[in-house]
Design a protein around this motif. Structure first.
Motif, mmCIF file in Angstrom:
data_model
loop_
_atom_site.group_PDB
_atom_site.id
_atom_site.type_symbol
_atom_site.label_atom_id
_atom_site.label_comp_id
_atom_site.label_asym_id
_atom_site.label_seq_id
_atom_site.Cartn_x
_atom_site.Cartn_y
_atom_site.Cartn_z
ATOM 1 N N ILE A 262 0.812 -1.210 0.000
ATOM 2 C CA ILE A 262 0.000 0.000 0.000
ATOM 3 C C ILE A 262 0.849 1.265 0.000
ATOM 4 C CG2 ILE A 262 -0.204 0.153 2.517
ATOM 5 C CD1 ILE A 262 -3.121 0.668 0.061
ATOM 6 N N GLY A 263 2.064 1.171 0.538
ATOM 7 C CA GLY A 263 2.937 2.336 0.592
ATOM 8 C C GLY A 263 3.405 2.828 -0.763
ATOM 9 N N GLY A 264 3.191 2.036 -1.809
ATOM 10 C CA GLY A 264 3.644 2.424 -3.138
ATOM 11 C C GLY A 264 2.586 3.087 -3.989
ATOM 12 N N MET A 265 1.490 3.496 -3.392
ATOM 13 C CA MET A 265 0.395 4.071 -4.178
ATOM 14 C C MET A 265 0.818 5.330 -4.927
ATOM 15 S SD MET A 265 -3.096 3.470 -1.939
ATOM 16 C CE MET A 265 -4.170 3.758 -3.349
ATOM 17 N N GLU A 266 1.788 6.062 -4.374
ATOM 18 C CA GLU A 266 2.244 7.286 -5.032
ATOM 19 C C GLU A 266 3.311 7.021 -6.083
ATOM 20 O OE1 GLU A 266 3.494 9.974 -2.009
ATOM 21 O OE2 GLU A 266 1.506 10.206 -1.123
ATOM 22 N N LEU A 267 3.804 5.791 -6.138
ATOM 23 C CA LEU A 267 4.886 5.476 -7.072
ATOM 24 C C LEU A 267 4.386 4.990 -8.428
ATOM 25 C CD1 LEU A 267 7.277 3.543 -4.637
ATOM 26 C CD2 LEU A 267 7.386 5.960 -5.298
ATOM 27 N N TYR A 268 3.200 4.389 -8.451
ATOM 28 C CA TYR A 268 2.717 3.744 -9.661
ATOM 29 C C TYR A 268 1.353 4.314 -10.061
ATOM 30 C CZ TYR A 268 6.332 0.545 -8.131
ATOM 31 O OH TYR A 268 7.529 0.021 -7.709
ATOM 32 N N THR A 269 1.132 4.415 -11.354
ATOM 33 C CA THR A 269 -0.107 4.997 -11.862
ATOM 34 C C THR A 269 -0.948 3.933 -12.555
ATOM 35 O OG1 THR A 269 0.970 5.648 -13.938
ATOM 36 C CG2 THR A 269 0.977 7.246 -12.145
ATOM 37 N N THR A 270 -2.207 3.873 -12.179
ATOM 38 C CA THR A 270 -3.116 2.878 -12.750
ATOM 39 C C THR A 270 -3.203 2.963 -14.272
ATOM 40 O OG1 THR A 270 -4.393 2.798 -10.704
ATOM 41 C CG2 THR A 270 -5.488 2.020 -12.704
ATOM 42 N N PRO A 271 -3.298 4.173 -14.877
ATOM 43 C CA PRO A 271 -3.388 4.242 -16.343
ATOM 44 C C PRO A 271 -2.208 3.598 -17.067
ATOM 45 C CG PRO A 271 -4.050 6.335 -15.381
ATOM 46 C CD PRO A 271 -3.482 5.516 -14.267
ATOM 47 N N ALA A 272 -1.000 3.769 -16.533
ATOM 48 C CA ALA A 272 0.180 3.180 -17.182
ATOM 49 C C ALA A 272 0.097 1.661 -17.179
ATOM 50 C CB ALA A 272 1.453 3.642 -16.480
ATOM 51 N N PHE A 273 -0.355 1.090 -16.084
ATOM 52 C CA PHE A 273 -0.506 -0.363 -16.016
ATOM 53 C C PHE A 273 -1.673 -0.820 -16.889
ATOM 54 C CE2 PHE A 273 2.362 0.192 -12.546
ATOM 55 C CZ PHE A 273 2.987 -1.026 -12.357
ATOM 56 N N ILE B 56 -1.895 -3.955 -1.702
ATOM 57 C CA ILE B 56 -2.263 -4.818 -0.584
ATOM 58 C C ILE B 56 -2.109 -4.042 0.724
ATOM 59 C CG2 ILE B 56 0.063 -5.814 -0.339
ATOM 60 C CD1 ILE B 56 -1.328 -8.498 0.322
ATOM 61 N N LYS B 57 -3.115 -4.140 1.559
ATOM 62 C CA LYS B 57 -3.122 -3.476 2.856
ATOM 63 C C LYS B 57 -3.298 -4.527 3.940
ATOM 64 C CE LYS B 57 -5.442 0.213 5.451
ATOM 65 N NZ LYS B 57 -6.541 1.222 5.417
ATOM 66 N N ALA B 58 -2.240 -4.741 4.717
ATOM 67 C CA ALA B 58 -2.282 -5.753 5.774
ATOM 68 C C ALA B 58 -3.165 -5.286 6.920
ATOM 69 C CB ALA B 58 -0.872 -6.050 6.280
ATOM 70 N N LYS B 59 -3.972 -6.205 7.439
ATOM 71 C CA LYS B 59 -4.768 -5.917 8.626
ATOM 72 C C LYS B 59 -4.015 -6.433 9.853
ATOM 73 C CE LYS B 59 -9.096 -6.704 6.086
ATOM 74 N NZ LYS B 59 -10.324 -7.538 6.040
ATOM 75 N N ARG B 60 -4.129 -5.712 10.932
ATOM 76 C CA ARG B 60 -3.505 -6.185 12.163
ATOM 77 C C ARG B 60 -4.246 -7.427 12.641
ATOM 78 N NH1 ARG B 60 -1.882 -3.195 17.845
ATOM 79 N NH2 ARG B 60 -2.676 -4.839 19.214
ATOM 80 N N ALA B 61 -3.511 -8.502 12.816
ATOM 81 C CA ALA B 61 -4.097 -9.773 13.263
ATOM 82 C C ALA B 61 -3.396 -10.209 14.543
ATOM 83 C CB ALA B 61 -3.952 -10.833 12.175
ATOM 84 N N ASP B 62 -4.046 -9.993 15.677
ATOM 85 C CA ASP B 62 -3.448 -10.326 16.963
ATOM 86 C C ASP B 62 -3.469 -11.832 17.218
ATOM 87 O OD1 ASP B 62 -3.600 -7.602 16.989
ATOM 88 O OD2 ASP B 62 -4.414 -7.452 19.011
ATOM 89 N N TYR B 63 -2.531 -12.297 18.011
ATOM 90 C CA TYR B 63 -2.487 -13.670 18.485
ATOM 91 C C TYR B 63 -1.782 -13.656 19.841
ATOM 92 C CZ TYR B 63 2.057 -13.050 16.170
ATOM 93 O OH TYR B 63 3.273 -12.547 15.757
ATOM 94 N N PRO B 64 -1.974 -14.671 20.648
ATOM 95 C CA PRO B 64 -1.341 -14.677 21.977
ATOM 96 C C PRO B 64 0.182 -14.696 21.881
ATOM 97 C CG PRO B 64 -3.114 -16.284 21.857
ATOM 98 C CD PRO B 64 -2.878 -15.832 20.470
ATOM 99 N N GLN B 65 0.818 -13.790 22.616
ATOM 100 C CA GLN B 65 2.285 -13.764 22.747
ATOM 101 C C GLN B 65 2.600 -13.899 24.238
ATOM 102 O OE1 GLN B 65 3.048 -9.876 21.086
ATOM 103 N NE2 GLN B 65 3.858 -10.693 19.177
ATOM 104 N N PHE B 66 2.685 -15.109 24.707
ATOM 105 C CA PHE B 66 2.840 -15.338 26.145
ATOM 106 C C PHE B 66 1.729 -14.575 26.875
ATOM 107 C CE2 PHE B 66 7.397 -15.786 24.663
ATOM 108 C CZ PHE B 66 7.364 -17.164 24.678
ATOM 109 N N LYS B 67 2.075 -13.815 27.918
ATOM 110 C CA LYS B 67 1.045 -13.106 28.683
ATOM 111 C C LYS B 67 1.146 -11.585 28.536
ATOM 112 C CE LYS B 67 0.640 -16.725 32.201
ATOM 113 N NZ LYS B 67 0.731 -17.059 33.664
ATOM 114 N N ASN B 68 2.026 -11.140 27.651
ATOM 115 C CA ASN B 68 2.196 -9.692 27.505
ATOM 116 C C ASN B 68 1.189 -9.125 26.503
ATOM 117 O OD1 ASN B 68 4.125 -11.193 25.590
ATOM 118 N ND2 ASN B 68 3.979 -9.178 24.630
ATOM 119 N N ASP B 69 1.046 -7.798 26.506
ATOM 120 C CA ASP B 69 0.217 -7.145 25.504
ATOM 121 C C ASP B 69 0.810 -7.399 24.121
ATOM 122 O OD1 ASP B 69 -1.436 -6.145 27.472
ATOM 123 O OD2 ASP B 69 -0.356 -4.232 27.625
#
Length: 232
Positions: free
Chosen positions: A169-180, A190-203
């Motif tokens: 997603i960070g490359g949206m300013e680098l590439y132009t849809t018309p050229a492609f 692609i935009k990654a969603k934060r997906a939490d999972y248990p990491q021991f007992k810490n936040d």
């Protein structure tokens, strides 16, 4: 055929792996300028409940060199030190016994090239995660290093007969849809969603190395995590 192109990162965060899993062919852009203090030879682990930055030492690394021209430091002790750090941080993680042999195989791979080490590591991760993505090093095949930026990306897409190109997603300013579109290629981000999972007992601490996700999740859960993204 769907294609992505990314600089090689060592044990990258899960968003990198999501991109790899979303395409048919993943090109490791290893014949472009090395970036100092980037993510090529560094990432973050969970150590004693805190994020810990590790760095693979390199020999005469410079932004005047291409990534595939950069060599690992002569002192091999970094390998055992990194493995010791990982052992200390994750030995009580639920998947440690399964993932640590893979980690040792990757870190102990015999090479003096950071690009080759990363290529090997991503092939191994690709197999472990059950992905069928084809991995290609750009330095080995396309012969178009004289091209720059978007024009080179488009040329690789043409050579691979790609019908879709996916970029972080960070490359949206680098590439132009018309050229492609003019080249007959559907451009997506692609935009990654934060997906939490248990990491021991810490936040939960997000966006660590994928090694963290591997240590805490079995394959079915990892496959779910790899699908936590959206295309825009």
């Amino acid at each position: 055929m769907t294609l992505a192109i990314m600089q090689p990162y060592f044990l990258p965060y899960i968003g990198y792996m999501q991109l790899m899993g979303a395409v048919d062919t993943f090109v490791l852009y290893d014949d472009v300028a090395f970036i100092n203090r980037g993510w090529i030879n560094r990432n973050r682990l969970l150590i004693n409940g805190q994020e810990h930055l590790f760095t693979i030492p390199l020999k005469d690394a410079s932004q005047n060199k291409r990534i595939n021209e950069v060599h690992l430091a002569d002192d091999p002790k970094w390998r055992s030190k990194l493995l010791k750090t990982i052992e200390q941080g994750y030995r009580k993680a639920p998947c440690y016994q399964t993932v640590m042999p893979l980690t040792e195989k990757i870190i102990n791979f015999t090479t003096d090239s950071i690009a080759d080490l990363i290529y090997f590591s991503l092939v191994e991760l690709n197999t472990y995660l059950g992905l069928s993505t084809r991995l290609v090093a750009s330095s080995t095949i396309y012969g178009n290093s004289e091209l720059k930026a978007q024009e080179r990306i488009l040329d690789i897409c043409r050579q691979e007969n790609a019908s879709r190109y996916i970029n972080p997603i960070g490359g949206m300013e680098l590439y132009t849809t018309p050229a492609f579109a003019q080249a007959g290629i559907d451009l997506k981000f692609i935009k990654a969603k934060r997906a939490d999972y248990p990491q021991f007992k810490n936040d939960f601490i997000p966006w660590l190395s994928v090694l963290d996700a591997l240590m805490f999740n079995d394959i079915p859960n990892l496959r779910k995590l790899l699908g936590e993204y959206e295309l825009v």
